[in-house]
Design a protein around this motif. Sequence first.
Motif, PDB file in Angstrom:
ATOM      1  N   ALA A 364       5.481 -71.401  36.581  1.00  0.00           N
ATOM      2  CA  ALA A 364       4.232 -70.651  36.685  1.00  0.00           C
ATOM      3  C   ALA A 364       3.132 -71.304  35.837  1.00  0.00           C
ATOM      4  CB  ALA A 364       4.459 -69.205  36.239  1.00  0.00           C
ATOM      5  N   TYR A 365       3.498 -71.742  34.644  1.00  0.00           N
ATOM      6  CA  TYR A 365       2.551 -72.404  33.731  1.00  0.00           C
ATOM      7  C   TYR A 365       1.896 -73.600  34.418  1.00  0.00           C
ATOM      8  CZ  TYR A 365       1.211 -75.157  29.543  1.00  0.00           C
ATOM      9  OH  TYR A 365       0.534 -75.899  28.593  1.00  0.00           O
ATOM     10  N   ASN A 366       2.700 -74.459  34.990  1.00  0.00           N
ATOM     11  CA  ASN A 366       2.171 -75.668  35.637  1.00  0.00           C
ATOM     12  C   ASN A 366       1.362 -75.348  36.890  1.00  0.00           C
ATOM     13  OD1 ASN A 366       3.266 -77.554  33.762  1.00  0.00           O
ATOM     14  ND2 ASN A 366       5.277 -77.348  34.724  1.00  0.00           N
ATOM     15  N   LYS A 367       1.834 -74.364  37.649  1.00  0.00           N
ATOM     16  CA  LYS A 367       1.131 -73.977  38.875  1.00  0.00           C
ATOM     17  C   LYS A 367      -0.251 -73.381  38.573  1.00  0.00           C
ATOM     18  CE  LYS A 367       3.646 -74.647  42.672  1.00  0.00           C
ATOM     19  NZ  LYS A 367       3.105 -75.225  43.929  1.00  0.00           N
ATOM     20  N   LEU A 368      -0.331 -72.540  37.537  1.00  0.00           N
ATOM     21  CA  LEU A 368      -1.608 -71.908  37.197  1.00  0.00           C
ATOM     22  C   LEU A 368      -2.604 -72.936  36.661  1.00  0.00           C
ATOM     23  CD1 LEU A 368      -0.275 -68.606  35.570  1.00  0.00           C
ATOM     24  CD2 LEU A 368      -1.620 -68.783  37.672  1.00  0.00           C
ATOM     25  N   ILE A 369      -2.127 -73.854  35.858  1.00  0.00           N
ATOM     26  CA  ILE A 369      -3.012 -74.896  35.343  1.00  0.00           C
ATOM     27  C   ILE A 369      -3.523 -75.774  36.486  1.00  0.00           C
ATOM     28  CG2 ILE A 369      -3.091 -77.003  33.930  1.00  0.00           C
ATOM     29  CD1 ILE A 369      -1.230 -75.587  31.955  1.00  0.00           C
ATOM     30  N   ALA A 370      -2.666 -76.018  37.479  1.00  0.00           N
ATOM     31  CA  ALA A 370      -3.033 -76.863  38.616  1.00  0.00           C
ATOM     32  C   ALA A 370      -4.160 -76.267  39.462  1.00  0.00           C
ATOM     33  CB  ALA A 370      -1.807 -77.116  39.491  1.00  0.00           C
ATOM     34  N   THR A 371      -4.403 -74.952  39.332  1.00  0.00           N
ATOM     35  CA  THR A 371      -5.501 -74.332  40.085  1.00  0.00           C
ATOM     36  C   THR A 371      -6.855 -74.776  39.561  1.00  0.00           C
ATOM     37  OG1 THR A 371      -5.623 -72.380  38.631  1.00  0.00           O
ATOM     38  CG2 THR A 371      -4.093 -72.271  40.506  1.00  0.00           C
ATOM     39  N   GLY A 372      -6.889 -75.319  38.333  1.00  0.00           N
ATOM     40  CA  GLY A 372      -8.148 -75.728  37.733  1.00  0.00           C
ATOM     41  C   GLY A 372      -8.903 -74.586  37.080  1.00  0.00           C
ATOM     42  N   LYS A 373      -8.320 -73.379  37.129  1.00  0.00           N
ATOM     43  CA  LYS A 373      -8.990 -72.209  36.561  1.00  0.00           C
ATOM     44  C   LYS A 373      -8.433 -71.824  35.195  1.00  0.00           C
ATOM     45  CE  LYS A 373     -10.288 -70.401  41.069  1.00  0.00           C
ATOM     46  NZ  LYS A 373     -10.342 -69.244  41.981  1.00  0.00           N
ATOM     47  N   PHE A 374      -7.424 -72.552  34.739  1.00  0.00           N
ATOM     48  CA  PHE A 374      -6.817 -72.272  33.439  1.00  0.00           C
ATOM     49  C   PHE A 374      -6.621 -73.568  32.665  1.00  0.00           C
ATOM     50  CE2 PHE A 374      -5.409 -68.882  36.268  1.00  0.00           C
ATOM     51  CZ  PHE A 374      -5.665 -67.738  35.510  1.00  0.00           C
ATOM     52  N   LYS A 375      -6.665 -73.436  31.339  1.00  0.00           N
ATOM     53  CA  LYS A 375      -6.391 -74.564  30.458  1.00  0.00           C
ATOM     54  C   LYS A 375      -5.255 -74.190  29.502  1.00  0.00           C
ATOM     55  CE  LYS A 375     -11.187 -76.233  30.257  1.00  0.00           C
ATOM     56  NZ  LYS A 375     -12.330 -76.488  29.331  1.00  0.00           N
ATOM     57  N   PRO A 376      -4.398 -75.147  29.169  1.00  0.00           N
ATOM     58  CA  PRO A 376      -3.367 -74.857  28.163  1.00  0.00           C
ATOM     59  C   PRO A 376      -4.010 -74.621  26.809  1.00  0.00           C
ATOM     60  CG  PRO A 376      -3.376 -77.192  28.730  1.00  0.00           C
ATOM     61  CD  PRO A 376      -4.309 -76.514  29.689  1.00  0.00           C
ATOM     62  N   VAL A 377      -3.390 -73.779  26.007  1.00  0.00           N
ATOM     63  CA  VAL A 377      -3.938 -73.442  24.688  1.00  0.00           C
ATOM     64  C   VAL A 377      -3.104 -74.065  23.576  1.00  0.00           C
ATOM     65  CG1 VAL A 377      -4.506 -71.545  23.104  1.00  0.00           C
ATOM     66  CG2 VAL A 377      -4.938 -71.296  25.554  1.00  0.00           C
ATOM     67  N   TYR A 378      -1.797 -73.973  23.682  1.00  0.00           N
ATOM     68  CA  TYR A 378      -0.917 -74.466  22.616  1.00  0.00           C
ATOM     69  C   TYR A 378      -0.015 -75.590  23.136  1.00  0.00           C
ATOM     70  CZ  TYR A 378      -2.251 -69.960  20.624  1.00  0.00           C
ATOM     71  OH  TYR A 378      -2.959 -68.889  20.166  1.00  0.00           O
TER      72      TYR A 378
END
Length: 448
Positions: A364-378
Motif C-alpha cells: 500500500a505504501y508504494n502504491k500510494l506514493i506512486a499516485t504522485g499525491k503522497f510523499k514519504p515522511v520517514y
Amino acid sequence: MFPYIPNTKQDEQKMLEVLGIDSIDRLFDDIPEAIKLGRRLDLGKPLSEIEVSKKIKSIANKNIGTDELVCFRGAGAYDHSVPSVIHHLISRSEFYTAYTPYQPEISQGTLQAIFEYQTMIANLTGLEVSNASMYDGASATAEAAMLAAANQKGDTIVISETVHPQTRDVVKTYMRFYGVKVVEVPAKDGITDMEALKDIVTSDTVGVIIQTPNFFGNIEDCTEAVEVAHANKALFIMNVDPISLGMLKTPGEYGADLAVGEGQVLGNSLNYGGPYLGFMAASTKQMRKLPGRIAGQTVDLDGKRAFTLTLQAREQHIRRDKATSNICSNQALNALAATIYLGALGKEGLAEVAEESAKKAYYAYNKLIATGKFKPVYDQPFFREFVLETTMDVESLNAELASKGFLGGYNVGKDYKSDKNLIMFCVTEKRTIEEIDCLVKAMEEISW
C-alpha cells in the motif's frame, strides 16, 4: 413514578414502610439540593419491549463501523481478523459469568485460563513471568512506570515522544499523583532521538519507556536504549505490539526488564474503543513486584494438576491508597479471547499474520506514493502503519474517502504539531490486494 421499573404503587409502598420513610426522595437526603436535577429525567413515555427494541436498533444503525467501511486506520486500535471460535468459546456461561477466582477450589477453569494466558504472554515477550491481564495498554504502561518508581532510586520517568500520545498522557496522570516527574525524549526521523536520550537519562531516572513499533508504525532498535537505562540503574520498559512479536525481536532478547502493551489485537474486536486488555511481562528479578494477580500451577492432595493465585499480597484490600497498584479486577474475558486466539493460530499462524500485515502495508505504501499525491515522511522500516505527507487537508481527504466506502488514515496533526498534512495509514492481514488497489483508485479519483 418510575415507569421503566416494573414496581406497582403497592410494591413501592411496602418497601417504603419496611425502610421507615414516607417517600423515595428521602433515600437521597444526603445529596445537596443544589446538585440535584430538580425534575424528572426526560426519558419520554413508557414503551413496550418491541418498541424499545426497535428504538435501540434504530440508534445503533446510525453507527458506521468496519462492517460498512474498509478500514485503513489504526493508531492504537486495529482491525485484525477475529476467528469465530473465539466468540463461541468466550460466550460459554462458565467463562462469561465467572468472577475473580478468590476460591481456587471452585475456580479451576478460570484459573487455568489465566495461567495459560500468562504462559503465552511470557513466551511471546521472551520474559519469564506475566501477570493476569490489566485494563488496557496505556494503564499497563503506567503501572510499569509505578513499579519502577517504587523500586528504583530516583524521581524521573523518561518516555519517548514516539510512544502513543494517549499512553503518554496516562503515564503523566499516574506519575503526577505519585510524585514522579515525566520527561519526554524528542523524536528524530520518526524514531527516538538516541543522542537526546543519552543526555536526558541520569542517575535520577527510574525507568525508560520506548514503544516499538512506535506510534508512527516505525520499528525502534532498542539495543542502545537498554544499555543507557541499565548504565543509570533504571528499568527499561518496552511497550510492544504483540502481533509484531511474530516476526520482530522480543523484549527478552533486547534485555528489557518489563514488557507492556495493548492486547486488543489478540482476538478482540475493536468494540468501539473497549473493553480492551493490557498485558505485562517481567524478568524474574521483577516478579515479586508485579501489580495485580498471578495464577500459578501446583498439585492437589491427590497429586493432580491444580491452579491457584500466587505471589499475591492483595495489598490494595488492606493498604488502600498506599498500595503500589490499583489493579483489582482484571479483564479475564478479554484475556481468554487472547488465549484462544494465540492457541488457535499457534506460533506459525501468528508469524503469518505479522508477515501478511507487513507485506500488505509495504504494498500500500508504494502504491500510494506512486499516485504522485503522497510523499514519504520517514526513512525507517515500519510494521503495519506508515505516515505520508499530502497536499490535501487530512480531514477533507478522509471525508472524501468515507463517501467512497473507506475509513481513511489517521490525522497525525491531531497529536503532533506540523506545518504539513500528515496522514497515517494502517494495513492488517484482513485487507486484500483488491481493497488496497481500490483505495489507490479512489485517491486518484479525488480532486486535489
